[in-house]
Structure formats: C-alpha cells, structure tokens
Design an enzyme around this catalytic site. Structure first.
Site, PDB file in Angstrom:
ATOM      1  N   GLU A 143     -11.451  -0.080  -3.178  1.00 42.61           N
ATOM      2  CA  GLU A 143     -10.621   0.497  -2.105  1.00 42.61           C
ATOM      3  C   GLU A 143      -9.452   1.244  -2.736  1.00 42.61           C
ATOM      4  O   GLU A 143      -9.353   1.345  -3.961  1.00 42.61           O
ATOM      5  CB  GLU A 143     -10.110  -0.596  -1.162  1.00 42.61           C
ATOM      6  CG  GLU A 143      -9.215  -1.618  -1.833  1.00 42.61           C
ATOM      7  CD  GLU A 143      -8.891  -2.830  -0.956  1.00 42.61           C
ATOM      8  OE1 GLU A 143      -9.394  -2.957   0.166  1.00 42.61           O
ATOM      9  OE2 GLU A 143      -8.100  -3.679  -1.429  1.00 42.61           O
ATOM     10  N   ASP A 199       0.820  -1.215   0.000  1.00 47.25           N
ATOM     11  CA  ASP A 199       0.000   0.000   0.000  1.00 47.25           C
ATOM     12  C   ASP A 199       0.858   1.271   0.000  1.00 47.25           C
ATOM     13  O   ASP A 199       0.684   2.151   0.865  1.00 47.25           O
ATOM     14  CB  ASP A 199      -0.911   0.023   1.243  1.00 47.25           C
ATOM     15  CG  ASP A 199      -1.693  -1.270   1.438  1.00 47.25           C
ATOM     16  OD1 ASP A 199      -2.084  -1.877   0.435  1.00 47.25           O
ATOM     17  OD2 ASP A 199      -1.910  -1.660   2.599  1.00 47.25           O
TER      18      ASP A 199
HETATM   19  O1  FUB Z   1      -3.161  -3.624   3.480  1.00 48.63           O
HETATM   20  C1  FUB Z   1      -4.454  -3.909   3.960  1.00 48.63           C
HETATM   21  C2  FUB Z   1      -5.465  -3.604   2.927  1.00 48.63           C
HETATM   22  O2  FUB Z   1      -5.215  -4.361   1.756  1.00 48.63           O
HETATM   23  C3  FUB Z   1      -5.433  -2.171   2.431  1.00 48.63           C
HETATM   24  O3  FUB Z   1      -5.989  -1.264   3.335  1.00 48.63           O
HETATM   25  C4  FUB Z   1      -6.147  -2.341   1.164  1.00 48.63           C
HETATM   26  O4  FUB Z   1      -6.081  -1.257   0.307  1.00 48.63           O
HETATM   27  C5  FUB Z   1      -5.487  -3.587   0.611  1.00 48.63           C
HETATM   28  O5  FUB Z   1      -4.277  -3.303  -0.020  1.00 48.63           O
END
Ligand code: FUB
Length: 376
Positions: free
Chosen positions: A276, A66
């Site tokens: 997301e 991320d």
């Molecule tokens: O790293 C945990 C979660 O996985 C992140 O918040 C999302 O965007 C995905 O990458």
C-alpha cells in the site's frame, strides 16, 4: 499477523515533554475537547524516551498518519489521516482505522511552527461515503485545490473521492459520487514537469486490491492478496487525470515493479512486493515509485523512466517504525529532500499514529540512503 511493533512499545506516553517544531509541548498542554477523545484509547501510559526516536511528532494535539506533503507558494502543507480512537477491535483488515474527517497541517519551514487547521472535510458531508476516511492526498491546478481520499461506500467497498477548495487547507466540498472507475485505497497524485497529473493508488489486504481484480468489487474475494506466492504480486494502479482533475482520463493500468533481472516481484516476496501507500516523486529526471511492504513494515522504492513504469526495485527508504503501518511522502523543500512518515510514539497504539519528518539523502548514483527511524 505479526503485530510485533505495536506490542513492542506496549505503552503510551503521558505528560511527555516533546520538543516539537512549535516548542516544548506536552500532550496535556495541547489537549482540546476533541483531543481528549482522541487520546482516550491510550491505555497503560508510561514514559517513552523521546531521544530514542530520529524525529519528533509534528503535532501532539491530534493523532495523525499517512502524511502527504506538498510545497505550494513556499509553504509546506501536509494532508494526513486524522486518527481517532474508535470502538472496533483491531483486525487484519484495518477495521480499527475508523477515521471520520481530515485536518490539514501547514508550516512555513521544516522545523518551524506547525499549524493544525480546522476540519477540512467530514465523512458526513460526503454523500457516497460511509466510513473509514483513510490516507488522502492533494493537488493544485489553476487555483483550485483537490483533496483525494479513500472511504468505504455503503456497500463496504473502498472507492476514491475528490473534493475541492479555493484554499489549500479547506474546507473542501466533495463531489457527489466517487471517481468513476476508482477502487481500493491510498490515492496519491503526482504532477509531472509537463503539467500532466497521474493518480497512483491501491492496497492489498484491508485495501481490497485483491477484491477488484475483475473490475468489479467482489465482497467474497480473498482477505489478503492473490494467495499465489509464486506468481507476480498485485501492483499499484496508475491513471492519468482528466484536465479538470475530477476524473480519470483513462482506465487504471497496472504499475509493474520488477527485480534487477527484469522479472516481476512475486506475491511471496513480502520484503519487497507492493502492499500500500504508493508515492511518486521525480529526482534528476528519474521517476521514483515508493511504497509500503505492509506486513514486513518497510518503506521501499523502485525507479523508472516513465510515470507509467515499469519500475525496478532499488531498496529500502525506511526501516520499520513503531506501529504496524508505515506510510510516507517525499518532497523537495528549499533545495533539500524530506521524508514525511508516521509512527506511534505518542500512543504506543497502532490505530493512533503521529506524523514526523526527516531529511532524505541520495547517493551520487541516485539511490536513496536507508533511514533508521530509531536511534536506540
Ligand atoms: O490509515 C489507514 C491505512 O493505514 C492507510 O490507508 C494505509 O496506508 C495505512 O497507513
């Protein structure tokens, strides 16, 4: 849930010489006591040919994901999640992402040496947070650096916290409470040319956006999304930040993502709808909202003329990487544009990711050239 990509690699890497920006390195070379526990999950280690990948991990001594990149005073700072191997089995809500702290990466140039800094913030020093320190971002204003991060509170609801430091690499001191009115995950903060900052955030499924539709967290809410494929999909949220960058200046608004006919993308449009990892950047006066489509594994983007949107879907930035998740940031450095992203090259395991960078190119009409993370 389709876990094809995690299983497809199905192997981790052992003793693989990786020419990272800091020179040839092996996982064993760079192992520290902490790294040893980081790497403990890697089972079934086998050699993976690094030449299959468009780019190589920025660091190998810890697992990172991320990546939110920023350029401050000519230096590049990357704020990643710090992946660790925890005991929780994988599930569709991401319970296996059990991160407990943040570590910042920095470099003087892309392709140059990458420094992994000490712990910048630990969950034990965040009074309201219980677990799962997921994808963070950072901002700078008047000499203070702000680290924004999602974590589950003691009731199991994701909220977004803020922590401050006088140094871009921390240590950061957390505010005692999460940002008022915040919920869900994946904060990213964009500062416009006029100095005004906006936080984009949200994520469905494990990110709980669908459990916050009434304004209060509903622990009994849907596990996935609105469960209405023919209706407009859930949108990311945006809120202008207060002058002190510690609070929202307004109630978060929906960020509309439309198709070329001006209609909202639908919940069933899994190849294009928001899942997301919202990120905002501005190129030649246009606002580019990019995000992950989650279960279809694309990074895509939509453009608009205001930081609030609406945004019109344009296309893909990155084809699926290895690992279930895809998450990124886009920054300009030295007059060129760069995509920071992650995959699971080092571990072959979805919960243990590694961040990478590659150049991003625009077409003359401002559209982005789609990148394939795999060469073979
Ligand atoms: O790293 C945990 C979660 O996985 C992140 O918040 C999302 O965007 C995905 O990458």
């Amino acid at each position: 849930m389709n876990r094809w990509s995690a299983l497809a690699l199905g192997a981790a890497f052992a003793g693989l010489a990786v020419t990272t920006a800091c020179g040839p390195q092996t996982a064993a070379d760079s192992a520290t006591p902490e790294a040893a526990s980081d790497t403990a999950a890697s089972t079934d280690r086998a050699k993976v040919d690094p030449s299959r990948y468009l780019s190589q991990p920025l660091v190998t001594e810890i697992y990172t994901a991320d990546p939110s990149a920023h350029v401050w005073d000519g230096k590049i700072y990357v704020y990643p999640s710090h992946d660790i191997d925890g005991p929780t089995p994988e599930d569709d809500l991401g319970a296996h992402f059990e991160m407990r702290d943040y570590r910042v990466l920095s470099m003087d140039s892309i392709g140059g040496k990458v420094t992994t800094h000490p712990v910048a913030l630990d969950v034990k020093d965040v009074p309201w947070a219980d677990k799962q320190m997921w994808a963070p971002d950072a901002a700078r204003k008047n000499g203070t650096y702000f680290l924004y991060f999602p974590a589950k509170d003691k009731q199991g609801a994701f909220r977004i916290g803020v922590a401050t430091s006088r140094s871009p690499v921390g240590p950061f001191k957390a505010a005692p409470q999460p940002i008022k009115g915040s919920f869900s995950i994946d904060p990213s903060v964009f500062t416009d040319d006029d100095g005004k900052s906006y936080m984009y955030f949200g994520g469905i499924w494990g990110g709980q956006l669908q459990r916050n539709v009434t304004g209060t967290y509903d622990p009994q809410g849907s596990k996935t999304d609105l469960e209405a494929p023919g209706k407009p999909a859930l949108s990311p949220k945006v809120a202008a930040m207060a002058d002190d960058m510690m609070e929202f200046a307004e109630k978060p608004r929906d960020v509309a993502i439309l198709d070329k006919a001006g209609k909202p993308l639908l919940g069933g449009d899994a190849d294009r709808r928001f899942f997301e990892a919202a990120w905002m950047h501005k190129y030649k006066g246009r606002y580019y909202l990019s995000y992950s489509t989650g279960d279809t594994h694309y990074l895509v983007y939509a453009t608009g003329t205001s930081p609030y949107g609406p945004f019109t879907y344009q296309g893909r930035i990155l084809e699926p990487t290895e690992g279930w998740t895809s998450h990124h940031s886009i920054v300009e450095w030295d007059g060129r544009w760069w995509l920071f992203y992650h995959d699971t090259q080092l571990s072959g395991t979805t919960r243990l990711r590694n961040v990478k960078v590659t150049e991003l190119f625009y077409n003359p009409d401002g559209t982005i050239k789609t990148i394939n993370p795999m060469l073979k």
